[in-house]
Design a protein around this motif. Sequence first.
Motif: not given
Length: 68
Positions: A37-53
Amino acid sequence: MEKIKEYDPDIVINDILNTSYEYISLLKKNNYFVINFEDIGDGAKVADIVFDALYEHQIPSKKCLFWL
């Protein structure tokens, strides 16, 4: 990471603004399904799902969901 391994969850949910590629990759290597949730880092590239509100995501991926 040792605490996560002790608990041995199926899913790891991170509410961290700036995850590292290394941290999320390590979770994925240990076969955890990763939701951020709310991830703008490089880890967001490999996460399964990213939720950014709050932030429009710059990663062109169907697994990154955002709304403004």
